[in-house]
Design an enzyme around this catalytic site. Structure first.
Site, PDB file in Angstrom:
ATOM      1  N   SER A  87      -5.736  42.358 110.301  1.00 44.14           N
ATOM      2  CA  SER A  87      -4.399  42.458 109.691  1.00 44.14           C
ATOM      3  C   SER A  87      -3.679  43.608 108.869  1.00 44.14           C
ATOM      4  CB  SER A  87      -4.223  41.079 108.582  1.00 44.14           C
ATOM      5  OG  SER A  87      -5.005  41.319 107.727  1.00 44.14           O
ATOM      6  N   ASP A 252       2.284  38.410  98.711  1.00 45.49           N
ATOM      7  CA  ASP A 252       1.315  37.441  98.824  1.00 45.49           C
ATOM      8  C   ASP A 252      -0.011  38.075  97.899  1.00 45.49           C
ATOM      9  OD1 ASP A 252      -0.008  39.664 100.168  1.00 45.49           O
ATOM     10  OD2 ASP A 252      -0.105  38.252 102.120  1.00 45.49           O
ATOM     11  N   HIS A 255      -2.125  41.272 101.033  1.00 50.37           N
ATOM     12  CA  HIS A 255      -1.904  42.283 102.072  1.00 50.37           C
ATOM     13  C   HIS A 255      -0.991  43.600 101.255  1.00 50.37           C
ATOM     14  CE1 HIS A 255      -2.705  38.787 104.773  1.00 50.37           C
ATOM     15  NE2 HIS A 255      -3.460  39.887 105.385  1.00 50.37           N
TER      16      HIS A 255
END
Length: 347
Positions: A87, A252, A255
């Site tokens: 990610s 969040d 990340h």
């Protein structure tokens, strides 16, 4: 853990990866069990947005395309950059394509090279190192469009899913070898520091940091021995993120934010440019004032894992303590932010 101790552990992990071992653990099994429970709690909080309704961006922004179109010269092909990994490589957590690390690197590379750069991103959020085989196949699928340079960011999910580190390094080394054999330069952003995720508490922060740094050092050995270069990301997601989490982490708290990705891109861009021969020759020589120099690869890997943005690249294939590497602490460069220009499938 001292630099020398980390070097020994990294060397054992890398050797196990090369010779088929798989039983070398990063930290004790009980500690890892506790760490994983804490990380799963962190992930639940991430999904729930820590109770404030601001969870993770559910998609990865589209960033593929051509950057630096103003530099186009008739008859001169663009440079080709491919992002691989998880990610972090994909750019999850931001809203615009131009904020992803791939876009930032493509924009910066175009400005330095004064050539357009075509970006592809085959990274997969949630991927572990065993997905690199599939990603490399995608990157090399068209023999007429072999990448000039590939950037791999991988490792965090290997730690949280308890992948044996020897297996993790084996997959990474194989990916670097395939890409280098095909003619692409390779830069690996090593495992980030999970100890900086806000919901993870002490003493598990220390355990997470230790596990991630051990894996990062072993990744460095595996990648450099296959002809790649590495840049440590651990501390970029360490003290800087820890000191200013609201700015450097996304909504969040898991990340990176746009500013966080920009910080990482600033560290990786000089190494990408150096791999392509675009950096001034005088900057390729080690600078003693910046504590740069030639070291046994395991020691260089351990030192790099302890300091953000440190580059390691192969130097000599043999030495009294095995292969040697050049350790550099390059000055970070601010990278431009731009959105991609869509390209046709034949470009």
């Amino acid at each position: 853990m001292t630099s020398m101790s980390r070097a020994r552990v990294a060397r054992r992990i890398a050797a196990g990866a090369a010779y088929g071992g798989g039983g070398i653990g990063l930290v004790g099994a009980a500690a890892i069990g506790l760490l994983l429970a804490e990380v799963q709690l962190a992930k639940r909080q991430v999904r729930n947005g820590n109770g404030n309704g601001n969870g993770a961006t559910p998609h990865v922004p589209q960033a593929e395309g051509r950057y630096g179109s103003s530099y186009t010269v008739p008859g001169e092909p663009p440079l080709r950059l491919v992002m691989l990994g998880d990610s972090t490589a994909a750019g999850q957590g931001v809203h615009r394509g131009g904020q992803t690390p791939g876009a930032l690197l493509a924009s910066g590379l175009a400005a330095v090279a004064e050539r357009p750069v075509v970006l592809r991103n085959v990274a997969l959020p949630g991927a572990t190192s065993d997905d690199l085989d599939r990603q490399v196949a995608l990157a090399l699928a068209d023999p007429a469009q072999i990448p000039d340079v590939c950037v791999i960011m991988i490792g965090a999910n290997d730690v949280t899913t308890r992948m044996p580190p020897t297996r993790s390094v084996r997959h990474l080394a194989a990916a670097v070898r395939r890409l280098r054999t095909a003619g692409a330069e390779v830069v690996v952003g090593t495992c980030p520091d999970l100890g900086t995720i806000e919901p993870v508490q002490q003493p598990l922060r220390w355990l997470a940091r230790r596990a991630c740094r051990q894996l990062a050092a072993a990744q460095t050995i595996g990648a450099v021995e296959q002809g790649g270069r590495t840049v440590s990301l651990g501390d970029l997601l360490g003290p800087e993120f820890e000191a200013n989490p609201r700015e450097l982490f996304g909504p969040d708290s898991y990340h990176p934010s746009a500013e966080g990705y920009a910080t990482a891109a600033m560290a990786v861009l000089p190494t990408v440019c150096a791999a392509l021969g675009l950096w001034p020759a005088e900057e390729e020589r080690p600078d003693a004032s910046r504590r740069e120099g030639f070291l046994p690869v395991a020691r260089a890997a351990a030192e790099a894992a302890s300091e953000a943005g440190t580059e390691v690249t192969a130097a000599m294939s043999t030495g009294p303590k095995g292969p040697w590497a050049l350790l550099k602490r390059r000055r970070r460069r601010r990278v431009p932010v731009s959105e991609p220009t869509p390209i046709s499938p034949s470009s």
